[in-house]
Design a protein around this motif. Structure first.
Motif, PDB file in Angstrom:
ATOM      1  N   ILE A  34       1.538  19.462  -1.435  1.00 39.44           N
ATOM      2  CA  ILE A  34       1.830  18.097  -1.861  1.00 39.44           C
ATOM      3  C   ILE A  34       3.165  17.647  -1.280  1.00 39.44           C
ATOM      4  O   ILE A  34       3.290  16.524  -0.782  1.00 39.44           O
ATOM      5  N   ASP A  35       4.162  18.527  -1.314  1.00 37.10           N
ATOM      6  CA  ASP A  35       5.465  18.186  -0.741  1.00 37.10           C
ATOM      7  C   ASP A  35       5.358  17.921   0.761  1.00 37.10           C
ATOM      8  O   ASP A  35       5.963  16.974   1.275  1.00 37.10           O
ATOM      9  N   ALA A  36       4.584  18.751   1.453  1.00 37.62           N
ATOM     10  CA  ALA A  36       4.399  18.560   2.894  1.00 37.62           C
ATOM     11  C   ALA A  36       3.688  17.237   3.171  1.00 37.62           C
ATOM     12  O   ALA A  36       4.058  16.506   4.106  1.00 37.62           O
ATOM     13  N   LEU A  37       2.683  16.920   2.357  1.00 39.20           N
ATOM     14  CA  LEU A  37       1.962  15.656   2.511  1.00 39.20           C
ATOM     15  C   LEU A  37       2.898  14.481   2.252  1.00 39.20           C
ATOM     16  O   LEU A  37       2.880  13.493   2.987  1.00 39.20           O
ATOM     17  N   ASP A  38       3.721  14.587   1.240  1.00 36.98           N
ATOM     18  CA  ASP A  38       4.682  13.537   0.914  1.00 36.98           C
ATOM     19  C   ASP A  38       5.646  13.298   2.080  1.00 36.98           C
ATOM     20  O   ASP A  38       5.921  12.157   2.458  1.00 36.98           O
ATOM     21  N   GLN A  39       6.135  14.367   2.686  1.00 36.24           N
ATOM     22  CA  GLN A  39       7.044  14.239   3.823  1.00 36.24           C
ATOM     23  C   GLN A  39       6.338  13.615   5.029  1.00 36.24           C
ATOM     24  O   GLN A  39       6.910  12.775   5.739  1.00 36.24           O
ATOM     25  N   HIS A  50       0.830  -1.204   0.000  1.00 36.99           N
ATOM     26  CA  HIS A  50       0.000   0.000   0.000  1.00 36.99           C
ATOM     27  C   HIS A  50       0.869   1.261   0.000  1.00 36.99           C
ATOM     28  O   HIS A  50       0.566   2.235  -0.679  1.00 36.99           O
ATOM     29  N   ALA A  51       1.957   1.243   0.748  1.00 44.44           N
ATOM     30  CA  ALA A  51       2.858   2.390   0.793  1.00 44.44           C
ATOM     31  C   ALA A  51       3.449   2.664  -0.587  1.00 44.44           C
ATOM     32  O   ALA A  51       3.567   3.822  -0.996  1.00 44.44           O
ATOM     33  N   GLU A  52       3.783   1.609  -1.305  1.00 43.91           N
ATOM     34  CA  GLU A  52       4.326   1.775  -2.666  1.00 43.91           C
ATOM     35  C   GLU A  52       3.270   2.385  -3.592  1.00 43.91           C
ATOM     36  O   GLU A  52       3.572   3.273  -4.395  1.00 43.91           O
ATOM     37  N   GLN A  53       2.020   1.935  -3.467  1.00 43.58           N
ATOM     38  CA  GLN A  53       0.940   2.486  -4.290  1.00 43.58           C
ATOM     39  C   GLN A  53       0.719   3.965  -3.971  1.00 43.58           C
ATOM     40  O   GLN A  53       0.491   4.771  -4.864  1.00 43.58           O
ATOM     41  N   THR A  54       0.799   4.326  -2.696  1.00 42.85           N
ATOM     42  CA  THR A  54       0.633   5.721  -2.292  1.00 42.85           C
ATOM     43  C   THR A  54       1.743   6.591  -2.864  1.00 42.85           C
ATOM     44  O   THR A  54       1.497   7.678  -3.378  1.00 42.85           O
ATOM     45  N   THR A  55       2.964   6.080  -2.804  1.00 42.34           N
ATOM     46  CA  THR A  55       4.104   6.813  -3.363  1.00 42.34           C
ATOM     47  C   THR A  55       3.928   7.008  -4.856  1.00 42.34           C
ATOM     48  O   THR A  55       4.176   8.098  -5.383  1.00 42.34           O
ATOM     49  N   ASP A  56       3.489   5.979  -5.554  1.00 49.98           N
ATOM     50  CA  ASP A  56       3.260   6.087  -6.989  1.00 49.98           C
ATOM     51  C   ASP A  56       2.176   7.123  -7.303  1.00 49.98           C
ATOM     52  O   ASP A  56       2.301   7.903  -8.249  1.00 49.98           O
ATOM     53  N   ALA A  57       1.114   7.140  -6.506  1.00 50.02           N
ATOM     54  CA  ALA A  57       0.035   8.112  -6.717  1.00 50.02           C
ATOM     55  C   ALA A  57       0.535   9.536  -6.503  1.00 50.02           C
ATOM     56  O   ALA A  57       0.185  10.451  -7.264  1.00 50.02           O
ATOM     57  N   LEU A  58       1.375   9.745  -5.491  1.00 49.44           N
ATOM     58  CA  LEU A  58       1.930  11.077  -5.249  1.00 49.44           C
ATOM     59  C   LEU A  58       2.824  11.517  -6.404  1.00 49.44           C
ATOM     60  O   LEU A  58       2.838  12.692  -6.771  1.00 49.44           O
ATOM     61  N   ARG A  78      -0.947  30.131  -6.775  1.00 46.39           N
ATOM     62  CA  ARG A  78      -1.863  29.037  -6.425  1.00 46.39           C
ATOM     63  C   ARG A  78      -1.188  27.681  -6.656  1.00 46.39           C
ATOM     64  O   ARG A  78      -1.282  26.784  -5.828  1.00 46.39           O
ATOM     65  N   LEU A  79      -0.489  27.555  -7.779  1.00 46.59           N
ATOM     66  CA  LEU A  79       0.210  26.301  -8.040  1.00 46.59           C
ATOM     67  C   LEU A  79       1.362  26.100  -7.057  1.00 46.59           C
ATOM     68  O   LEU A  79       1.639  24.984  -6.643  1.00 46.59           O
ATOM     69  N   ASP A  80       2.011  27.190  -6.675  1.00 44.14           N
ATOM     70  CA  ASP A  80       3.074  27.091  -5.672  1.00 44.14           C
ATOM     71  C   ASP A  80       2.508  26.556  -4.361  1.00 44.14           C
ATOM     72  O   ASP A  80       3.122  25.711  -3.706  1.00 44.14           O
ATOM     73  N   SER A  81       1.339  27.056  -3.996  1.00 44.50           N
ATOM     74  CA  SER A  81       0.695  26.619  -2.759  1.00 44.50           C
ATOM     75  C   SER A  81       0.321  25.143  -2.832  1.00 44.50           C
ATOM     76  O   SER A  81       0.560  24.390  -1.882  1.00 44.50           O
ATOM     77  N   VAL A 103       2.382  10.744  -9.524  1.00 42.93           N
ATOM     78  CA  VAL A 103       1.468  11.139 -10.597  1.00 42.93           C
ATOM     79  C   VAL A 103       0.918  12.537 -10.327  1.00 42.93           C
ATOM     80  O   VAL A 103       0.852  13.382 -11.225  1.00 42.93           O
ATOM     81  N   ILE A 104       0.536  12.801  -9.075  1.00 45.00           N
ATOM     82  CA  ILE A 104      -0.001  14.118  -8.719  1.00 45.00           C
ATOM     83  C   ILE A 104       1.051  15.193  -8.936  1.00 45.00           C
ATOM     84  O   ILE A 104       0.768  16.252  -9.510  1.00 45.00           O
ATOM     85  N   LYS A 105       2.290  14.933  -8.516  1.00 46.60           N
ATOM     86  CA  LYS A 105       3.362  15.911  -8.722  1.00 46.60           C
ATOM     87  C   LYS A 105       3.598  16.158 -10.200  1.00 46.60           C
ATOM     88  O   LYS A 105       3.826  17.291 -10.624  1.00 46.60           O
ATOM     89  N   SER A 106       3.522  15.112 -10.986  1.00 44.73           N
ATOM     90  CA  SER A 106       3.698  15.250 -12.432  1.00 44.73           C
ATOM     91  C   SER A 106       2.584  16.111 -13.027  1.00 44.73           C
ATOM     92  O   SER A 106       2.833  16.966 -13.883  1.00 44.73           O
ATOM     93  N   ASP A 107       1.366  15.886 -12.560  1.00 52.13           N
ATOM     94  CA  ASP A 107       0.229  16.683 -13.044  1.00 52.13           C
ATOM     95  C   ASP A 107       0.392  18.161 -12.679  1.00 52.13           C
ATOM     96  O   ASP A 107       0.085  19.044 -13.479  1.00 52.13           O
ATOM     97  N   VAL A 108       0.866  18.433 -11.472  1.00 49.46           N
ATOM     98  CA  VAL A 108       1.087  19.820 -11.049  1.00 49.46           C
ATOM     99  C   VAL A 108       2.165  20.462 -11.907  1.00 49.46           C
ATOM    100  O   VAL A 108       2.028  21.611 -12.340  1.00 49.46           O
TER     101      VAL A 108
END
Length: 86
Positions: free
Chosen positions: A57-62, A21-29, A49-52, A31-36
């Motif tokens: 996303i970075d804070a959530l990832d950490q 599950h942790a690997e799937q979560t990392t992969d999803a993050l 707004r995109l900076d925010s 994808v989100i970073k790529s989209d941003v």
């Protein structure tokens, strides 16, 4: 303390499921970073707004990384393995 093979097996299975599950979560993050990043390129790099969103996303990832490390340590302790030894 006597080892309980059933509890050891259940803890090991739980650890494997968590790691998957942790690997799937990392992969999803990722994808989100790529989209941003894609949005940033389309809209322009000077959008606050995109900076925010990107900083959130970075804070959530950490935060996820910290929690994953804590969970792996706890599960490894239950199984009786050293998380640093591979």
């Amino acid at each position: 303390m006597a080892e309980d093979p059933i509890a050891q097996g259940e803890a090991a299975a739980l650890t494997r499921r968590y790691e998957q599950h942790a690997e799937q979560t990392t992969d999803a993050l990722k994808v989100i970073k790529s989209d941003v990043l894609h949005l940033r390129l389309e809209v322009g790099s000077n959008t606050t707004r995109l900076d925010s969103v990107e900083s959130k996303i970075d804070a959530l990832d950490q935060k996820i990384d910290r929690h994953q490390a804590q969970i792996i340590e706890l599960l490894s302790h239950l199984v009786g393995k050293d998380p640093g030894a591979s």
